[in-house]
Motif scaffolding. Structure first.
Motif, short mmCIF file in Angstrom:
data_model
loop_
_atom_site.label_atom_id
_atom_site.label_comp_id
_atom_site.label_asym_id
_atom_site.label_seq_id
_atom_site.Cartn_x
_atom_site.Cartn_y
_atom_site.Cartn_z
N MET A 1 0.83 -1.19 0.00
CA MET A 1 0.00 0.00 0.00
C MET A 1 0.87 1.26 0.00
O MET A 1 0.62 2.20 -0.74
N MET A 2 1.93 1.23 0.83
CA MET A 2 2.81 2.40 0.90
C MET A 2 3.56 2.61 -0.41
O MET A 2 3.73 3.75 -0.85
N ALA A 3 4.00 1.53 -1.05
CA ALA A 3 4.69 1.66 -2.33
C ALA A 3 3.75 2.26 -3.37
O ALA A 3 4.16 3.11 -4.17
N CYS A 4 2.48 1.85 -3.35
CA CYS A 4 1.49 2.41 -4.29
C CYS A 4 1.28 3.89 -4.03
O CYS A 4 1.24 4.69 -4.96
N TYR A 5 1.13 4.24 -2.76
CA TYR A 5 0.98 5.67 -2.42
C TYR A 5 2.19 6.46 -2.91
O TYR A 5 2.06 7.50 -3.54
N SER A 6 3.36 5.94 -2.62
CA SER A 6 4.60 6.63 -2.98
C SER A 6 4.71 6.79 -4.50
O SER A 6 5.03 7.87 -5.00
N GLN A 7 4.46 5.72 -5.24
CA GLN A 7 4.57 5.76 -6.70
C GLN A 7 3.54 6.70 -7.32
O GLN A 7 3.76 7.24 -8.40
N ASN A 8 2.43 6.92 -6.64
CA ASN A 8 1.38 7.82 -7.14
C ASN A 8 1.45 9.20 -6.51
O ASN A 8 0.48 9.95 -6.53
N LYS A 9 2.62 9.51 -5.93
CA LYS A 9 2.90 10.84 -5.36
C LYS A 9 1.95 11.22 -4.23
O LYS A 9 1.71 12.39 -3.98
N ARG A 10 1.41 10.23 -3.55
CA ARG A 10 0.58 10.48 -2.37
C ARG A 10 1.48 10.28 -1.15
O ARG A 10 1.37 9.31 -0.41
N LEU A 11 2.39 11.23 -1.01
CA LEU A 11 3.50 11.09 -0.08
C LEU A 11 3.09 11.18 1.39
O LEU A 11 3.60 10.43 2.22
N LYS A 12 2.18 12.08 1.71
CA LYS A 12 1.73 12.19 3.10
C LYS A 12 1.06 10.89 3.54
O LYS A 12 1.29 10.42 4.65
N GLU A 13 0.27 10.30 2.64
CA GLU A 13 -0.39 9.03 2.97
C GLU A 13 0.64 7.92 3.19
O GLU A 13 0.46 7.06 4.05
N THR A 14 1.72 7.93 2.40
CA THR A 14 2.78 6.94 2.57
C THR A 14 3.32 7.01 3.99
O THR A 14 3.45 5.99 4.68
#
Length: 177
Positions: A1-14
């Protein structure tokens, strides 16, 4: 989930999911998660969280693989915690440690190292790493690598060499170059 957030520039969520994860008993992050979190910290501008994540790595005795190593070099170099404050050599020592432990650098590692050389004024070291990319690691330079080299050569007053580098680029120069 964190890798997906990170790859989609949803950095705060990561970072938020990571914080939740380490507070959950019986759940531990792996190297992929750690590199995603460090990368998110670097891009989000959260040096403090990056430093805390690095401490978590040390406390939990993570092996430093190419992804974690690159992310650490990136975050410390980006926030001037190595170069601007006179610790450029230490940033490059981290790269040497990666080599010693047979961790292969990637293109991002070299961008961080060349950027560190730029801020620390290490022209000869930058030349060595730039040549090493292609010859030793089979990594073709991209626009960011050329930009770092043009920057460091220009700052060192070596404008003719910077212009020659730009003329020999294998890719089209952009406005920054």
């Amino acid at each position: 989930m964190m890798a997906c957030y990170s790859q989609n520039k949803r950095l705060k969520e990561t970072i938020d999911v990571f914080k939740e994860m380490i507070e959950t008993p019986g759940v531990s992050p792996d190297e992929v998660i750690m590199s995603s979190v460090l990368s998110a910290c670097a891009h989000l501008g959260s040096f403090e969280m990056g430093r805390k994540t690095h401490n978590y790595l040390k406390q939990n005795r993570f092996d430093i693989n190419v992804y974690i190593g690159s992310a650490l070099v990136d975050i410390y170099a980006k926030y001037g915690r190595l170069a601007v404050h006179g610790y450029g050599e230490q940033a490059l020592d981290m790269f040497k440690k990666m080599e010693k432990e047979k961790i292969k650098p990637n293109g991002v590692t070299f961008i961080s190292d060349l950027g560190t050389c730029t801020h620390a004024g290490l022209v000869e070291v930058a030349r060595k790493w730039f040549l090493s990319m292609a010859h030793d690691y089979n990594i073709s330079p991209v626009i960011e690598h050329y930009g770092c080299m043009a920057d460091i050569l220009s700052r060192a007053g070596q404008l003719e060499e910077a212009l020659e580098l730009i003329r020999r680029m294998t890719i089209e120069p952009n406005s920054v170059i």
